[in-house]
Design an enzyme around this catalytic site. Structure first.
Site, PDB file in Angstrom:
ATOM      1  N   ASN A  93       0.844  -1.197   0.000  1.00 39.68           N
ATOM      2  CA  ASN A  93       0.000   0.000   0.000  1.00 39.68           C
ATOM      3  C   ASN A  93       0.879   1.248   0.000  1.00 39.68           C
ATOM      4  OD1 ASN A  93       0.657  -0.726   2.713  1.00 39.68           O
ATOM      5  ND2 ASN A  93      -0.990   0.554   3.507  1.00 39.68           N
ATOM      6  N   GLU A 123       0.286   5.247   0.805  1.00 42.25           N
ATOM      7  CA  GLU A 123      -0.633   6.279   1.285  1.00 42.25           C
ATOM      8  C   GLU A 123      -0.212   7.653   0.778  1.00 42.25           C
ATOM      9  OE1 GLU A 123      -0.779   5.800   5.560  1.00 42.25           O
ATOM     10  OE2 GLU A 123      -2.134   4.084   5.372  1.00 42.25           O
ATOM     11  N   CYS A 175      -4.087   0.629  -2.482  1.00 48.32           N
ATOM     12  CA  CYS A 175      -3.914  -0.627  -1.755  1.00 48.32           C
ATOM     13  C   CYS A 175      -2.819  -1.498  -2.376  1.00 48.32           C
ATOM     14  CB  CYS A 175      -5.210  -1.428  -1.773  1.00 48.32           C
ATOM     15  SG  CYS A 175      -6.595  -0.607  -0.978  1.00 48.32           S
ATOM     16  N   GLU A 230      -2.980  -4.678  -3.063  1.00 48.22           N
ATOM     17  CA  GLU A 230      -3.525  -5.581  -4.078  1.00 48.22           C
ATOM     18  C   GLU A 230      -3.544  -4.906  -5.449  1.00 48.22           C
ATOM     19  OE1 GLU A 230      -4.731  -4.847  -1.041  1.00 48.22           O
ATOM     20  OE2 GLU A 230      -6.401  -6.178  -0.542  1.00 48.22           O
ATOM     21  N   CYS A 289     -10.291  -4.942   0.491  1.00 46.88           N
ATOM     22  CA  CYS A 289     -11.375  -3.961   0.552  1.00 46.88           C
ATOM     23  C   CYS A 289     -12.290  -4.135  -0.655  1.00 46.88           C
ATOM     24  CB  CYS A 289     -10.807  -2.543   0.620  1.00 46.88           C
ATOM     25  SG  CYS A 289     -10.179  -1.908  -0.946  1.00 46.88           S
ATOM     26  N   CYS A 345     -10.723  -3.334  -4.072  1.00 46.39           N
ATOM     27  CA  CYS A 345      -9.794  -4.375  -4.538  1.00 46.39           C
ATOM     28  C   CYS A 345     -10.548  -5.626  -4.974  1.00 46.39           C
ATOM     29  CB  CYS A 345      -8.769  -4.701  -3.466  1.00 46.39           C
ATOM     30  SG  CYS A 345      -7.539  -3.381  -3.274  1.00 46.39           S
TER      31      CYS A 345
HETATM   32 ZN    ZN Z   1      -8.032  -2.443  -1.261  1.00 43.87          ZN
END
Ligand code: ZN
Length: 137
Positions: free
Chosen positions: A47, A49, A58, A60, A93, A96
């Site tokens: 990830n 940010e 993310c 993924e 999430c 994703c």
């Molecule tokens: Zn995600």
């Protein structure tokens, strides 16, 4: 389709390795992901940010972007492993789940669930996935 245990272990190890590289100064929630493509390659993503929170990406989706960048638009996923820095429950999430589905609706998703390591096809995590249907002429 369940992947052989050693393949799942390799993917989890790759996800754990890249998790250490995550850029997560705001949430402190580091995530690593590793994807296995149908061609047999593994790509890692963590990830990333941003001070403008909606721009966070993310692990993924970073791993999938890397796979597309290397294999091209026909890339299809076979499996995705996800781990967080605490090695606690960590499911993909919603965003994703949608993106994983785009590249293989039977993609095996390996994650730490409430009962420990879990491996399920993405369609069980995102029933009723959004699909683009071209207009009929
Ligand atoms: Zn995600």
């Amino acid at each position: 389709m369940t992947l052989p245990v050693h393949v799942q272990e390799d993917l989890i190890a790759a996800a754990r390795e890249v998790c250490a590289k995550a850029y997560a100064p705001y949430s402190k929630h580091r995530v690593g992901a590793a994807v296995l493509t149908q061609e047999g390659n593994i790509y890692q993503g963590c990830n990333v940010e941003n001070a403008a929170y909606p721009l966070c990406v993310c692990g993924e989706r970073n791993a999938i972007a890397k796979a597309i960048s290397e294999e091209g638009p026909s890339m299809q996923l076979k499996a995705v492993a996800i781990i967080n820095g605490e090695e606690k429950v960590c499911t993909p999430c919603g965003a994703c789940r949608q993106v994983i589905s785009e590249f293989g609706q039977s993609t095996q998703v390996i994650y730490m669930g409430a009962q420990g390591w879990t491996s399920v096809p993405i369609y069980t995590l995102l029933p009723g996935v959004f699909e683009f249907e071209p207009e009929v002429a």
